[in-house]
Design a protein around this motif. Structure first.
Motif, PDB file in Angstrom:
ATOM      1  N   ASN A 165       0.834  -1.210   0.000  1.00  0.00           N
ATOM      2  CA  ASN A 165       0.000   0.000   0.000  1.00  0.00           C
ATOM      3  C   ASN A 165       0.862   1.252   0.000  1.00  0.00           C
ATOM      4  O   ASN A 165       0.553   2.231  -0.658  1.00  0.00           O
ATOM      5  CB  ASN A 165      -0.858   0.028   1.274  1.00  0.00           C
ATOM      6  N   VAL A 166       1.954   1.185   0.775  1.00  0.00           N
ATOM      7  CA  VAL A 166       2.807   2.361   0.938  1.00  0.00           C
ATOM      8  C   VAL A 166       3.524   2.679  -0.370  1.00  0.00           C
ATOM      9  O   VAL A 166       3.640   3.839  -0.775  1.00  0.00           O
ATOM     10  CB  VAL A 166       3.824   2.109   2.077  1.00  0.00           C
ATOM     11  N   SER A 167       3.945   1.635  -1.089  1.00  0.00           N
ATOM     12  CA  SER A 167       4.717   1.878  -2.313  1.00  0.00           C
ATOM     13  C   SER A 167       3.840   2.347  -3.474  1.00  0.00           C
ATOM     14  O   SER A 167       4.355   2.775  -4.500  1.00  0.00           O
ATOM     15  CB  SER A 167       5.525   0.633  -2.702  1.00  0.00           C
ATOM     16  N   VAL A 168       2.517   2.276  -3.313  1.00  0.00           N
ATOM     17  CA  VAL A 168       1.605   2.776  -4.363  1.00  0.00           C
ATOM     18  C   VAL A 168       1.740   4.310  -4.479  1.00  0.00           C
ATOM     19  O   VAL A 168       1.510   4.882  -5.535  1.00  0.00           O
ATOM     20  CB  VAL A 168       0.147   2.357  -4.047  1.00  0.00           C
ATOM     21  N   GLY A 169       2.112   4.972  -3.387  1.00  0.00           N
ATOM     22  CA  GLY A 169       2.274   6.434  -3.417  1.00  0.00           C
ATOM     23  C   GLY A 169       1.787   7.050  -2.127  1.00  0.00           C
ATOM     24  O   GLY A 169       1.324   6.351  -1.227  1.00  0.00           O
ATOM     25  N   PRO A 170       1.869   8.386  -2.025  1.00  0.00           N
ATOM     26  CA  PRO A 170       1.565   9.055  -0.750  1.00  0.00           C
ATOM     27  C   PRO A 170       0.087   9.030  -0.339  1.00  0.00           C
ATOM     28  O   PRO A 170      -0.227   9.351   0.801  1.00  0.00           O
ATOM     29  CB  PRO A 170       2.027  10.504  -0.975  1.00  0.00           C
ATOM     30  N   LEU A 171      -0.812   8.645  -1.247  1.00  0.00           N
ATOM     31  CA  LEU A 171      -2.241   8.701  -0.915  1.00  0.00           C
ATOM     32  C   LEU A 171      -2.593   7.831   0.294  1.00  0.00           C
ATOM     33  O   LEU A 171      -3.380   8.232   1.157  1.00  0.00           O
ATOM     34  CB  LEU A 171      -3.092   8.272  -2.128  1.00  0.00           C
TER      35      LEU A 171
ATOM     36  N   THR B 170     -10.359  14.786  -0.742  1.00  0.00           N
ATOM     37  CA  THR B 170      -8.983  14.288  -0.728  1.00  0.00           C
ATOM     38  C   THR B 170      -8.435  14.009  -2.130  1.00  0.00           C
ATOM     39  O   THR B 170      -7.251  14.172  -2.386  1.00  0.00           O
ATOM     40  CB  THR B 170      -8.943  12.968   0.089  1.00  0.00           C
ATOM     41  N   ILE B 171      -9.298  13.531  -3.028  1.00  0.00           N
ATOM     42  CA  ILE B 171      -8.812  13.128  -4.354  1.00  0.00           C
ATOM     43  C   ILE B 171      -8.936  14.298  -5.314  1.00  0.00           C
ATOM     44  O   ILE B 171     -10.039  14.674  -5.711  1.00  0.00           O
ATOM     45  CB  ILE B 171      -9.622  11.913  -4.881  1.00  0.00           C
ATOM     46  N   THR B 172      -7.802  14.884  -5.654  1.00  0.00           N
ATOM     47  CA  THR B 172      -7.861  16.121  -6.422  1.00  0.00           C
ATOM     48  C   THR B 172      -7.257  16.013  -7.817  1.00  0.00           C
ATOM     49  O   THR B 172      -7.500  16.855  -8.655  1.00  0.00           O
ATOM     50  CB  THR B 172      -7.106  17.243  -5.671  1.00  0.00           C
ATOM     51  N   ASP B 173      -6.421  15.003  -8.055  1.00  0.00           N
ATOM     52  CA  ASP B 173      -5.773  14.938  -9.374  1.00  0.00           C
ATOM     53  C   ASP B 173      -5.739  13.499  -9.910  1.00  0.00           C
ATOM     54  O   ASP B 173      -6.125  12.563  -9.205  1.00  0.00           O
ATOM     55  CB  ASP B 173      -4.344  15.510  -9.297  1.00  0.00           C
TER      56      ASP B 173
ATOM     57  N   LYS C   1      -3.247  11.591 -10.567  1.00  0.00           N
ATOM     58  CA  LYS C   1      -2.306  10.690  -9.882  1.00  0.00           C
ATOM     59  C   LYS C   1      -2.983  10.041  -8.670  1.00  0.00           C
ATOM     60  O   LYS C   1      -2.898   8.831  -8.469  1.00  0.00           O
ATOM     61  CB  LYS C   1      -1.088  11.502  -9.435  1.00  0.00           C
ATOM     62  N   SER C   2      -3.683  10.849  -7.858  1.00  0.00           N
ATOM     63  CA  SER C   2      -4.368  10.265  -6.695  1.00  0.00           C
ATOM     64  C   SER C   2      -5.499   9.358  -7.145  1.00  0.00           C
ATOM     65  O   SER C   2      -5.773   8.351  -6.505  1.00  0.00           O
ATOM     66  CB  SER C   2      -4.954  11.293  -5.739  1.00  0.00           C
ATOM     67  N   ARG C   3      -6.173   9.714  -8.246  1.00  0.00           N
ATOM     68  CA  ARG C   3      -7.266   8.852  -8.726  1.00  0.00           C
ATOM     69  C   ARG C   3      -6.728   7.473  -9.106  1.00  0.00           C
ATOM     70  O   ARG C   3      -7.320   6.452  -8.792  1.00  0.00           O
ATOM     71  CB  ARG C   3      -7.966   9.499  -9.929  1.00  0.00           C
ATOM     72  N   ARG C   4      -5.567   7.466  -9.771  1.00  0.00           N
ATOM     73  CA  ARG C   4      -4.962   6.173 -10.171  1.00  0.00           C
ATOM     74  C   ARG C   4      -4.531   5.376  -8.944  1.00  0.00           C
ATOM     75  O   ARG C   4      -4.740   4.171  -8.849  1.00  0.00           O
ATOM     76  CB  ARG C   4      -3.767   6.407 -11.100  1.00  0.00           C
ATOM     77  N   ALA C   5      -3.918   6.073  -7.974  1.00  0.00           N
ATOM     78  CA  ALA C   5      -3.476   5.392  -6.745  1.00  0.00           C
ATOM     79  C   ALA C   5      -4.683   4.819  -6.008  1.00  0.00           C
ATOM     80  O   ALA C   5      -4.669   3.683  -5.523  1.00  0.00           O
ATOM     81  CB  ALA C   5      -2.710   6.363  -5.850  1.00  0.00           C
TER      82      ALA C   5
END
Ligand code: SAM
Length: 354
Positions: free
Chosen positions: A67-73, A301-304, A306-310
């Motif tokens: 989960n952590v390596s998916v990104g900062p989300l 929380t989901i603004t862009d 990149k976060s949508r993909r994560a």
């Protein structure tokens, strides 16, 4: 030395061989050994273990994703959940987030960055302790968290941790703890490692049960949140996985010390041990429902993209959404209303069969 940074394939082979040789020597001298001992050597041998030597590579170019390596989300969503806990506890000034299994410190960094950006009151109150037995990993964490160094401390083990109010958090800690197999030990056939029959082990997951007992003893007020993959109740099946370079290997005896070995968690066993140690059940659900619950309270929380993909990776049932579960306990804190993460959860006791 990281696997990806090894000078040559020969180096990797030599390291692997050295650890295998030590394990072979022990079995040749003393007979078949419990699987937990073998797993301990493969992952945590002080010099050659996959984790202790800092050879474990997590992420796209490594051995497996978390989960952590998916990104900062992921850290961001958990920071929101932590902030809610802090509020519920009456915004104490000395609030500790204890993380165990922090690897290179990326989760802690993601949490701090979110708090600094969006939750400045909580940021001022929150202190972080990483429980880290291995020097090489502590060095990594310390580099990653340099910016936040006045807020972070380290302890070698839970025994060195003070009694605290706050949160104990872990992501994929439990699956990395050595477990025994019900009716198998590790033996030798010539030079080859093989499974040999052994009497059934009454407590295959002793390391995990000891862990929850210790966490319960150290937490004086607050929550324990453990995220991992496993089974509840009658669904439990003993499952050992060997992961390296994004594939599953057939046997734990391949590439000893160069690949990860994990065991699916028996959530019901851990919950029963927690309840016997003065913790209260605060929720159990899969990651999909847990993160959806948090997002329903903090939809902005989901603004862009990149976060949508994560988010898609973290939530999707065929990616991480269903394979991961979240188990939470509370001590001396009001849980009459569930935390946001458990808003959409079914009854925890029923799910766990306890
Ligand atoms: C599968 S990795 C997960 C890393 C990270 N939490 C993530 O999600 O990316 C498991 C980590 O748990 C650590 N670990 C295992 N047993 C531990 C213990 N008793 N105390 C602290 N860390 C431990 C390992 O060294 C390793 O870094």
């Amino acid at each position: 030395m990281g696997l990806a940074q090894a000078d040559s394939a020969f180096d990797v082979f030599r390291l692997d061989n050295e650890l295998a040789r030590l394990i072979r020597e022990k079995i040749a001298a003393d007979g078949p050994q419990p699987f937990a001992w073998f797993m301990e050597q493969a992952l945590y041998h002080p010099e050659h273990g996959y984790y202790s030597s800092d050879r474990a590579a997590i992420g796209r170019r490594g051995d497996y994703f978390t989960n952590v390596s998916v990104g900062p989300l992921f850290g961001h969503l958990l920071a929101l959940q932590f902030a809610e806990i802090w509020q519920r506890m009456g915004k104490p000034e000395n609030f500790l987030i204890v993380e165990q299994g922090a690897h290179h410190g990326h989760f802690a960094r993601d949490v701090f960055e979110s708090l600094r950006r969006e939750l400045s009151n909580f940021y001022d109150a929150a202190r972080y302790v990483i429980v880290e037995p291995f020097e090489k990993l502590q060095e990594r964490q310390s580099k990653t968290l340099d910016e936040f160094r006045d807020r972070v401390q380290w302890r070698k083990s839970l025994d060195h941790l003070e009694s605290f109010a706050g949160i104990h958090f872990s992501n994929e800690l439990l699956d990395a703890m050595p477990v025994n197999l019900r009716d198998k030990q590790v033996g030798l056939q010539g030079e080859r490692f093989v499974f040999v029959d052994s009497p059934a082990d009454a407590s295959p997951n002793r390391s995990q049960l000891n862990w929850i007992e210790k966490v319960a003893a150290k937490l004086n007020r607050g929550f324990v949140l453990a995220i991992d993959y496993g089974f509840a109740g009658a669904d439990f099946r003993e499952t050992v996985q060997v992961r390296g370079r994004h594939r599953l290997l057939d046997s734990p005896f391949e590439e000893i010390g160069n690949v990860d070995i994990t065991a699916h968690v028996n959530w019901s066993d851990i919950a029963s041990a927690a309840l016997a140690n003065d913790l209260r059940l605060a929720g159990f659900t899969d990651q999909h429902h847990f993160l959806t619950g948090i997002l329903s309270v903090f939809p902005e929380t989901i603004t862009d993209d990149k976060s949508r993909r994560a988010l898609q990776t973290l939530l999707h049932p065929e990616m991480l959404g269903r394979s991961f579960q979240v188990l939470a306990f509370a001590k001396d804190t009001d849980i009459s209303t569930p935390l946001s993460g458990f808003k959409f959860a079914r009854d925890a006791r029923t799910e766990l069969g306890i």
